[in-house]
Scaffold this motif. Structure first.
Motif, mmCIF file in Angstrom:
data_model
loop_
_atom_site.group_PDB
_atom_site.id
_atom_site.type_symbol
_atom_site.label_atom_id
_atom_site.label_comp_id
_atom_site.label_asym_id
_atom_site.label_seq_id
_atom_site.Cartn_x
_atom_site.Cartn_y
_atom_site.Cartn_z
ATOM 1 N N UNK A 1 0.829 -1.204 0.000
ATOM 2 C CA UNK A 1 0.000 0.000 0.000
ATOM 3 C C UNK A 1 0.866 1.257 0.000
ATOM 4 N N UNK A 2 1.968 1.255 0.730
ATOM 5 C CA UNK A 2 2.879 2.413 0.724
ATOM 6 C C UNK A 2 3.457 2.612 -0.678
ATOM 7 N N UNK A 3 3.847 1.518 -1.303
ATOM 8 C CA UNK A 3 4.373 1.593 -2.669
ATOM 9 C C UNK A 3 3.339 2.202 -3.621
ATOM 10 N N UNK A 4 2.115 1.715 -3.559
ATOM 11 C CA UNK A 4 1.063 2.213 -4.450
ATOM 12 C C UNK A 4 0.783 3.689 -4.162
ATOM 13 N N UNK A 5 0.699 4.053 -2.883
ATOM 14 C CA UNK A 5 0.393 5.435 -2.532
ATOM 15 C C UNK A 5 1.439 6.416 -3.022
ATOM 16 N N UNK A 6 2.721 6.102 -2.840
ATOM 17 C CA UNK A 6 3.781 7.021 -3.232
ATOM 18 C C UNK A 6 3.907 7.110 -4.749
ATOM 19 N N UNK A 7 3.991 5.960 -5.411
ATOM 20 C CA UNK A 7 4.233 5.962 -6.856
ATOM 21 C C UNK A 7 3.042 6.551 -7.605
ATOM 22 N N UNK A 8 1.830 6.210 -7.193
ATOM 23 C CA UNK A 8 0.653 6.687 -7.914
ATOM 24 C C UNK A 8 0.486 8.202 -7.824
ATOM 25 N N UNK A 9 0.996 8.821 -6.752
ATOM 26 C CA UNK A 9 0.813 10.260 -6.573
ATOM 27 C C UNK A 9 1.965 11.088 -7.130
ATOM 28 N N UNK A 10 3.181 10.545 -7.100
ATOM 29 C CA UNK A 10 4.330 11.354 -7.484
ATOM 30 C C UNK A 10 4.846 11.065 -8.886
ATOM 31 N N UNK A 11 4.293 10.079 -9.568
ATOM 32 C CA UNK A 11 4.609 9.856 -10.980
ATOM 33 C C UNK A 11 3.422 10.351 -11.791
ATOM 34 N N UNK A 12 3.600 11.377 -12.600
ATOM 35 C CA UNK A 12 2.452 11.970 -13.294
ATOM 36 C C UNK A 12 1.824 11.005 -14.310
ATOM 37 N N UNK A 13 0.531 11.118 -14.458
ATOM 38 C CA UNK A 13 -0.275 10.501 -15.513
ATOM 39 C C UNK A 13 -0.335 8.983 -15.416
ATOM 40 N N UNK A 14 0.821 8.313 -15.456
ATOM 41 C CA UNK A 14 0.844 6.848 -15.510
ATOM 42 C C UNK A 14 1.265 6.239 -14.184
ATOM 43 N N UNK A 15 1.304 7.044 -13.113
ATOM 44 C CA UNK A 15 1.776 6.530 -11.830
ATOM 45 C C UNK A 15 0.946 5.373 -11.307
ATOM 46 N N UNK A 16 -0.377 5.467 -11.428
ATOM 47 C CA UNK A 16 -1.244 4.404 -10.926
ATOM 48 C C UNK A 16 -0.987 3.090 -11.655
ATOM 49 N N UNK A 17 -0.797 3.165 -12.949
ATOM 50 C CA UNK A 17 -0.627 1.952 -13.749
ATOM 51 C C UNK A 17 0.753 1.323 -13.526
#
Length: 308
Positions: free
Chosen positions: A257-273
């Motif tokens: 969950x920490x990995x998903x939260x950080x990467x999804x918010x701080x990588x623009x556009x495609x962070x969630x994917x």
């Protein structure tokens, strides 16, 4: 023989009639300036290539310094010295960064170890799922035998993992060194921020001083607002994803969950994917059906977050 014809003073001489071969002075100057610019650009390109790592560190440190300015300013208003306040904020940032990479590293190492040790079990579960739900007729025992053979995929993966361990450790060490250097630069930029601004403004006319100070204040406000709003969204995303993964019984749910939260918010556009790849792979080896739920939940959460 007849005598040569006498020349009169009105006839032009050969030296006066011949065109001049002398290059104009401005042409020579333009050619010299052209070659000087070419040489200067080549030298600058060479220097930038050599100094690129340190320039990148300074640029990131400037961004971090702008992000650290609001909490440092808030602490100084409460009576803190600027040096201790900067040290406290930088220390908190360092702890958070190391905690994030430690969580991600523990997940990656544990999953790689479990993948090697429990590969036959995962293969049988996956083959059983495919044969039961999709009507295939795959021989699980044959796949397991091929995986466990001396030249099988699992053994090759284990050998590669062991051989790459020193390189991975060296890469992690280099990354930590760059983080420490960035924080050192950011610390001095923030702690000496007012003196640095005064030094710049003292060499500028008054109207330029106002422009520099206004630009600096806007940069601090916008950078801080961006960073802390992203941190708030990352915390909310981490909690929401952790609850979902915990209810599904996924191992290492908090780290994922920490990995998903950080990467999804701080990588623009495609962070969630990008962020959903790791939890999808983890759930795939445990229960393929859960992978569908995890991917659907993360994509749906991203759409809800974008909407609200």
């Amino acid at each position: 023989p007849p005598a040569p014809a006498a020349t009169t003073g009105d006839e032009p001489s050969d030296s006066a009639a011949a065109p001049s071969d002398e290059i104009p002075r401005w042409v020579r100057k333009a050619i010299a300036l052209f070659f000087l610019w070419v040489v200067g650009l080549l030298v600058a390109y060479w220097a930038l290539n050599r100094l690129r790592p340190i320039l990148l560190v300074v640029l990131v440190a400037l961004f971090v310094s702008l992000a650290m300015e609001p909490p440092v300013h808030a602490l100084t208003k409460r009576g803190w010295g600027r040096g201790p306040a900067t040290a406290l904020v930088a220390g908190a940032f360092l702890v958070a960064t190391i905690g994030f990479f430690a969580a991600f590293g523990s997940v990656a190492f544990n999953q790689a170890s479990q993948l090697v040790n429990n590969a036959p079990h995962y293969v049988r579960n996956l083959v059983s799922f495919l044969n039961r739900d999709f009507g295939t007729h795959i021989d699980a025992n044959g796949l397991v035998h091929n995986l466990q053979s001396k030249n099988g995929t699992v053994q090759k993966f284990a050998r590669n993992l062991a051989n790459d361990a020193p390189n991975v450790a060296l890469t992690i060490g280099e990354g930590l060194l760059e983080i420490v250097l960035t924080l050192i630069f950011a610390f001095y930029m923030t702690a000496d921020g007012p003196r640095f601004r005064r030094l710049i403004c003292s060499r500028l006319p008054r109207r330029h001083q106002e422009i520099v100070l206004d630009t600096w204040e806007i940069a601090v406000q916008k950078t801080g607002a961006y960073l802390y709003s992203r941190l708030l969204q990352a915390m909310i995303c981490t909690v929401a994803v952790w609850i979902f993964l915990f209810l599904l019984g996924i191992p290492s749910s908090l780290a994922l969950a920490i990995w998903v939260g950080i990467v999804s918010q701080f990588v623009p556009t495609v962070g969630t994917y990008i962020a959903l790849i790791l939890p999808a792979l983890v759930t795939l080896v445990y229960n393929p059906v859960d992978t569908i739920w995890v991917v659907g939940y993360l994509i749906g959460y991203q759409q809800v977050e974008n909407y609200f």
